[in-house]
Design a protein around this motif. Structure first.
Motif, PDB file in Angstrom:
ATOM      1  N   ILE A  37       0.910  -1.078   0.087  1.00  0.00           N
ATOM      2  CA  ILE A  37      -0.044   0.231  -0.055  1.00  0.00           C
ATOM      3  C   ILE A  37       0.911   1.245   0.124  1.00  0.00           C
ATOM      4  O   ILE A  37       0.768   2.010  -0.638  1.00  0.00           O
TER       5      ILE A  37
ATOM      6  N   ALA B 266      -3.340   1.070  -5.068  1.00  0.00           N
ATOM      7  CA  ALA B 266      -2.882   1.181  -3.502  1.00  0.00           C
ATOM      8  C   ALA B 266      -4.460   0.697  -2.835  1.00  0.00           C
ATOM      9  O   ALA B 266      -4.326   0.026  -1.799  1.00  0.00           O
TER      10      ALA B 266
ATOM     11  N   LEU C  88      -5.627  -2.094  -0.354  1.00  0.00           N
ATOM     12  CA  LEU C  88      -6.231  -1.471   1.011  1.00  0.00           C
ATOM     13  C   LEU C  88      -7.599  -2.511   0.934  1.00  0.00           C
ATOM     14  O   LEU C  88      -7.972  -2.933   2.090  1.00  0.00           O
TER      15      LEU C  88
END
Length: 165
Positions: free
Chosen positions: A34, A52, A56
């Motif tokens: 991330i 990212a 997540l």
């Protein structure tokens, strides 16, 4: 024979031990992924923010689900969150289950689970508990409060250490 009192592990404690025993590496990899994709998104291309976010909101929950199903649903690990007591015999440990009724917790003799001592693998201690690991069966949580006295807890630990010898 040594017998514990009725033990029931809180679900938050179960998840924290599960995370500490099996999940630190996986969560660290997800966190690094991330952070890397976020930094690439800042300095190179904004589209990497989407990657990212995928890490997540997709990869991270998949890791939690993996920990829960692969480690948390092993028989002995799953038993920790159900009210139970432990009886330590010469070459086996019996898990006795209790069910909640109007009168409180009652023993259910049809659901006893016997663990052969040959499956015992290792033992880890925490500040107020001991974890007993059994090969392919999971782990059992032994809190200090699960015994009437510290000497009973020490006797059960000595018994478990003798299984390994």
């Amino acid at each position: 024979m040594i017998e514990s009192g009725i033990i029931e592990m809180p679900s938050k404690k179960m998840f924290s031990i599960l995370f500490m025993q099996n999940g630190i590496l996986w969560f660290l990899i997800a966190l690094i992924g991330i952070l890397v994709f976020s930094l690439i998104g800042i300095f190179i291309d904004n589209r990497f923010f989407i990657v990212a976010l995928i890490w997540l909101f997709l990869i991270f929950p998949m890791i939690v689900a993996f920990l829960y199903f692969f480690y948390g649903m092993k028989p002995l690990t799953a038993f920790n969150t159900i009210p139970h007591s432990l009886k330590f015999y010469d070459h086996k440990i019996t898990v006795q289950f209790f069910k909640e009724t109007e009168k409180g917790l009652t023993y259910d003799p049809n659901k006893d689970y016997n663990i052969d001592a040959k499956y015992f693998e290792k033992m880890k201690t925490g500040s107020d508990y001991v974890l007993l690991f059994f090969y392919k069966l999971g782990w059992i949580w032994l809190p200090v409060t699960g015994f009437d006295s510290l000497s009973e807890m020490q006797q059960s630990i000595n018994y478990i250490k003798s299984l390994k010898e």
